[in-house]
Design an enzyme around this catalytic site. Structure first.
Site, PDB file in Angstrom:
ATOM      1  N   PRO A  87       0.814  -1.218   0.000  1.00 30.56           N
ATOM      2  CA  PRO A  87       0.000   0.000   0.000  1.00 30.56           C
ATOM      3  C   PRO A  87       0.856   1.281   0.000  1.00 30.56           C
ATOM      4  O   PRO A  87       0.373   2.349  -0.353  1.00 30.56           O
ATOM      5  CB  PRO A  87      -0.812  -0.095   1.299  1.00 30.56           C
ATOM      6  N   GLU A 114       0.158  -7.742   5.957  1.00 28.75           N
ATOM      7  CA  GLU A 114       1.261  -7.420   6.848  1.00 28.75           C
ATOM      8  C   GLU A 114       2.380  -6.770   6.052  1.00 28.75           C
ATOM      9  O   GLU A 114       2.392  -6.769   4.832  1.00 28.75           O
ATOM     10  CB  GLU A 114       1.768  -8.666   7.587  1.00 28.75           C
ATOM     11  N   ARG A 152      -0.149  -8.693 -21.220  1.00 27.63           N
ATOM     12  CA  ARG A 152      -0.923  -8.402 -22.435  1.00 27.63           C
ATOM     13  C   ARG A 152      -0.182  -7.487 -23.396  1.00 27.63           C
ATOM     14  O   ARG A 152      -0.551  -7.383 -24.559  1.00 27.63           O
ATOM     15  CB  ARG A 152      -2.311  -7.841 -22.090  1.00 27.63           C
ATOM     16  N   ASP A 167      -1.900   0.768 -30.005  1.00 25.20           N
ATOM     17  CA  ASP A 167      -1.112   1.881 -30.530  1.00 25.20           C
ATOM     18  C   ASP A 167      -1.982   2.851 -31.328  1.00 25.20           C
ATOM     19  O   ASP A 167      -1.479   3.722 -32.012  1.00 25.20           O
ATOM     20  CB  ASP A 167       0.087   1.408 -31.369  1.00 25.20           C
TER      21      ASP A 167
END
Ligand code: 9D3
Length: 254
Positions: A87, A114, A152, A167
């Site tokens: 986080p 944790e 991907r 693109d």
């Protein structure tokens, strides 16, 4: 490209990384994934991987000796970068996905509700990544998000048809609205232009609608993107069209 994932919950990864586009790409050898159980690198008879924080406080901390044994076993003498999902990390985005997709191999480290010992972060972690500002129960889903977003982009993973979209000129904008048969559904009509077969008009319509959605839903994306002359012109039209709905954003509830 090869991904090594270090986790306390290896079984979480099997489904999502074995089906659909990623599953097929793995079968075709376009990418490979190894899942490593951090607990296999614990040494005592209880296979302990975490302990209480020095200085006290709630929660548990992953032990540095266990983690570094796992990292070094997986990495060997390669200099493969280690990504820690946390986080506290830099927020993952498409630009970073593209950068990671240029690497031959990555090690992803997930904790589960944790933290890791700070000494591991200092010496063994190259990138610390978050997937957004919400609290999850662990770094497993974020690791899968990173693998999915990076994989991907690898050559051959998407069919030619979908990869050409990447693109295309609409990169960095939200998608334009899509319609399929029937042309009339409960008295709602598909926009005329899409039935016209006039490719240039369709292209311009879609670009304008992509710009409209981005302007209304994600104006932050427009601020970061350099617009072509055509895009600036279409955006000007949109601002005119929507000016009657204009409202100052005071960041207060409506
Ligand atoms: C913010 C709460 N932390 C302070 C005690 C504890 C904590 C909560 C949840 C520590 C780790 C986690 C699990 N989350 C992740 O490991 C995580 C995560 C996330 O929760 N949100 C967005 N991106 C990520 S990447 C890894």
């Amino acid at each position: 490209m090869h991904f090594d994932i270090l986790t306390l919950f290896p079984e979480m990864f099997t489904g999502p990384l074995s089906v659909s586009i990623i599953g097929k790409a793995r079968e075709r050898g376009l990418l490979s994934v190894d899942i490593w159980n951090i607990r296999d690198y614990a040494q005592n008879k209880h296979k302990t991987v975490d302990d209480t924080p020095y200085g006290g406080g709630a929660g548990m901390v992953l032990r540095p000796d266990v983690l570094v044994r796992a990292i070094e076993a997986v990495r060997g003498d390669s200099r493969t970068p280690v990504i820690y999902l946390s986080p506290q990390g830099r927020v993952f985005n498409q630009e970073l996905a593209a950068e990671l997709a240029t690497m031959p191999r990555l090690i992803l480290l997930s904790g589960h509700y944790e933290e890791i010992d700070e000494r591991v972060r200092e010496k063994w972690v190259d990138w610390e990544l978050s997937i957004g500002d919400y609290v999850l129960t662990g770094g497993e889903l974020p690791a899968m998000v990173v693998v999915d977003a990076v994989a991907r982009l690898l050559p051959g993973v998407l069919g030619d048809e979908s990869s050409s979209q990447t693109d295309s000129f609409q990169d960095g904008l939200l998608d334009y609205p899509q319609y399929t048969r029937p042309a009339s559904f409960r008295n709602m009509e598909v926009p005329e232009v899409l039935l016209s077969g006039h490719h240039e008009k369709i292209r311009r319509f879609r670009l304008k609608e992509a710009l409209r959605r981005t302007l209304l839903r994600r104006p932050d994306l427009l601020e970061r993107r350099t617009l072509s002359k055509e895009e600036r012109q279409l955006l000007e039209e949109l601002v005119q069209e929507h000016s009657c709905e204009g409202r100052v954003n005071t960041n207060e509830p409506n």
